[in-house]
Design a protein around this motif. Structure first.
Motif, PDB file in Angstrom:
ATOM      1  N   CYS A 115       3.648   6.147  -1.129  1.00 11.33           N
ATOM      2  CA  CYS A 115       4.056   6.534   0.234  1.00 11.33           C
ATOM      3  C   CYS A 115       5.313   7.413   0.160  1.00 11.33           C
ATOM      4  CB  CYS A 115       4.335   5.277   1.058  1.00 11.33           C
ATOM      5  SG  CYS A 115       5.035   5.624   2.680  1.00 11.33           S
ATOM      6  N   GLU A 116       5.212   8.587   0.784  1.00 11.90           N
ATOM      7  CA  GLU A 116       6.346   9.510   0.701  1.00 11.90           C
ATOM      8  C   GLU A 116       7.490   9.072   1.599  1.00 11.90           C
ATOM      9  OE1 GLU A 116       5.287  13.598   1.212  1.00 11.90           O
ATOM     10  OE2 GLU A 116       3.844  13.521  -0.439  1.00 11.90           O
ATOM     11  N   GLU A 117       7.131   8.404   2.696  1.00 17.38           N
ATOM     12  CA  GLU A 117       8.123   7.995   3.682  1.00 17.38           C
ATOM     13  C   GLU A 117       9.184   7.070   3.056  1.00 17.38           C
ATOM     14  OE1 GLU A 117       8.331   9.082   6.756  1.00 17.38           O
ATOM     15  OE2 GLU A 117      10.101   7.843   7.172  1.00 17.38           O
ATOM     16  N   CYS A 118       8.712   6.110   2.259  1.00 14.67           N
ATOM     17  CA  CYS A 118       9.643   5.119   1.708  1.00 14.67           C
ATOM     18  C   CYS A 118       9.809   5.280   0.190  1.00 14.67           C
ATOM     19  CB  CYS A 118       9.160   3.714   2.026  1.00 14.67           C
ATOM     20  SG  CYS A 118       7.543   3.335   1.326  1.00 14.67           S
ATOM     21  N   GLY A 119       9.250   6.347  -0.329  1.00 12.20           N
ATOM     22  CA  GLY A 119       9.353   6.568  -1.774  1.00 12.20           C
ATOM     23  C   GLY A 119       8.632   5.496  -2.578  1.00 12.20           C
ATOM     24  N   GLY A 120       7.654   4.837  -1.942  1.00 12.63           N
ATOM     25  CA  GLY A 120       6.862   3.840  -2.664  1.00 12.63           C
ATOM     26  C   GLY A 120       7.453   2.441  -2.645  1.00 12.63           C
ATOM     27  N   SER A 121       8.640   2.305  -2.057  1.00  6.44           N
ATOM     28  CA  SER A 121       9.294   0.990  -2.097  1.00  6.44           C
ATOM     29  C   SER A 121       8.681   0.018  -1.096  1.00  6.44           C
ATOM     30  CB  SER A 121      10.795   1.140  -1.792  1.00  6.44           C
ATOM     31  OG  SER A 121      10.978   1.443  -0.417  1.00  6.44           O
ATOM     32  N   GLY A 122       8.130   0.543   0.005  1.00  6.15           N
ATOM     33  CA  GLY A 122       7.557  -0.307   1.037  1.00  6.15           C
ATOM     34  C   GLY A 122       8.574  -0.739   2.083  1.00  6.15           C
ATOM     35  N   ALA A 123       9.838  -0.412   1.857  1.00  6.36           N
ATOM     36  CA  ALA A 123      10.899  -0.815   2.792  1.00  6.36           C
ATOM     37  C   ALA A 123      11.259   0.351   3.707  1.00  6.36           C
ATOM     38  CB  ALA A 123      12.133  -1.262   2.022  1.00  6.36           C
ATOM     39  N   ALA A 124      11.490   0.046   4.998  1.00  6.28           N
ATOM     40  CA  ALA A 124      11.923   1.086   5.930  1.00  6.28           C
ATOM     41  C   ALA A 124      13.258   1.650   5.453  1.00  6.28           C
ATOM     42  CB  ALA A 124      12.058   0.508   7.334  1.00  6.28           C
ATOM     43  N   SER A 125      13.506   2.932   5.786  1.00  4.15           N
ATOM     44  CA  SER A 125      14.706   3.569   5.248  1.00  4.15           C
ATOM     45  C   SER A 125      15.949   2.776   5.648  1.00  4.15           C
ATOM     46  CB  SER A 125      14.809   5.013   5.761  1.00  4.15           C
ATOM     47  OG  SER A 125      14.974   5.001   7.142  1.00  4.15           O
ATOM     48  N   GLY A 126      16.796   2.579   4.699  1.00  7.10           N
ATOM     49  CA  GLY A 126      18.016   1.804   4.937  1.00  7.10           C
ATOM     50  C   GLY A 126      17.836   0.330   4.649  1.00  7.10           C
TER      51      GLY A 126
END
Ligand SMILES: [Zn+2]
Ligand SMILES: [Zn+2]
Length: 383
Positions: free
Chosen positions: A154-165
């Motif tokens: 996922c590009e949005e979270c860089g693959g981490s799965g966590a919302a930004s911040g």
């Protein structure tokens, strides 16, 4: 090629316990794993050999049969994917290794895939794709592009799965260990039961605020185009593994592989027989009797072939080196031209006259020499 004794391959005695066999295999598999020895063919062979031995000896029923009958216990084609690469395919070996060692976090430990203490990453799935090739492509070798639907990071979270911040925090259920130990007592003593933590799926961490795009998975549906280099001489059923091109792992876990399975398309003119190409060429009666110079198709353009006078039907002419290149060695197969004499069904009145005239001439009747055939026929019919 003679196979080495499975016990010898793993370096264990014939009375080795299941645990000793597993440990011995794990040590060899890690030493020879293709990820640690990129491009090393010998290491790949050793990896496959060790995995094949392990697969046979880890299963009590198979092991008993092997102890009794040796390699004959598994007969021909014992390994799946019998193709030009040998009995046990690399992708099978990789899958077998991942199955027994990939799911417990051991694999990530061994290859440095862990993020930190107590945190486990799950690997994405392998994807299998079929790649149909024409005989021409197989003969020449080919580079193919394959479009593939898969889970991508996922590009949005860089693959981490966590919302930004939002970060990840240690899982409260298992305290970051990724597993839960339960001690139970019975009349036989104390048992420790270890299970994967259900809250964090064994990852040791949870995400407080999941990314909206991927719902906390760290991966989304997407597609990609792969370029596959296919060497000349492959056969249907051969595999080409592309490491790390499969589904992305959840929350930044390593990607699975893509296993490209070669398929052979049916050809209009040619039939493949090992690395030979068979081509059927109909001849007219006059061509067979008088001889001719004919043009025959090959996998690369055409070539000419001299048909000598008096050629019998079903005769095979060999055109050397115009078949499929050998996959694992130099040289290539041959083009085999099988001629059949074509008998016309309808003839004109004029042609009929000519054939009648031929029929009256001497020396055009086939000799009756096939005694054995008639003897066999008589015996079969009992007359
Ligand atoms: Zn996301
Ligand atoms: Zn947990």
């Amino acid at each position: 090629m003679t196979k080495r004794d499975y016990y010898e391959v793993l370096g264990v005695g014939r009375d080795a316990s299941d645990d000793e066999i597993k440990k011995a295999y794990r040590r060899l598999a890690v030493q020879y794993h293709p990820d640690k020895n990129p491009g090393d063919h010998q290491a790949e062979e050793s990896f496959k050999e060790a995995t094949e031995a392990y697969e046979a000896l880890k299963d009590p029923a198979k092991r008993r049969r092997y102890d009794q009958f040796g390699h004959a216990a598994f007969g021909q084609g014992a390994g799946p994917g019998a193709g030009g690469f040998g009995g046990f395919d690399l992708s099978d070996a990789l899958r077998a290794f991942m199955r027994d060692f990939g799911g417990f976090g051991d694999f990530d430990d061994l290859f440095g895939g862990r993020r930190g203490r107590g945190q486990r990453m799950h690997r994405g799935q392998d994807l299998q794709v079929r790649l149909p090739l024409t005989l021409e492509e197989i003969a020449a070798g080919v580079e193919k592009k394959i479009k593939l639907n898969k889970l991508t990071s996922c590009e949005e979270c860089g693959g981490s799965g966590a919302a930004s911040g939002a970060g990840r925090s240690s899982c409260p259920t298992c305290g970051g260990a990724g597993e839960i130990r339960q001690v139970s007592r019975s009349i036989l003593g104390q048992f420790v039961n270890v299970t994967g933590c259900p809250q964090c799926n064994g990852e040791g961490e949870i995400i407080a605020t999941p990314c909206e795009t991927c719902s906390g998975e760290g991966r989304v549906r997407g597609s990609t185009t792969l370029t596959v280099k296919v060497p000349a001489g492959v056969s249907g059923g051969n595999y080409i593994p592309i490491r790390g091109a499969g589904n992305a792992g959840p929350r930044g876990g390593p990607s699975g592989d893509v296993i490209v399975v070669i398929e052979e398309k049916k050809h209009d003119l040619f039939v493949r027989h090992h690395d030979h190409i068979v081509y059927e060429l109909p001849l007219s009666v006059t061509q067979a009797v008088l001889g001719d110079e004919v043009t025959v198709a090959t996998l690369e353009g055409t070539t000419s072939l001299r048909i000598p006078a008096g050629t019998q039907s079903d005769k095979i002419f060999k055109i050397g080196g115009r078949g499929i290149p050998h996959l694992n060695s130099r040289g290539r197969g041959d083009l085999l031209v099988k001629v059949t004499v074509w008998i016309p069904g309808k003839i004109s009145a004029g042609q009929r006259k000519l054939f009648e005239e031929l029929g009256r001439s001497e020396g055009l009747k086939p000799p009756r020499t096939d005694r054995t055939f008639f003897d066999t026929l008589r015996q079969t019919l009992g007359v």
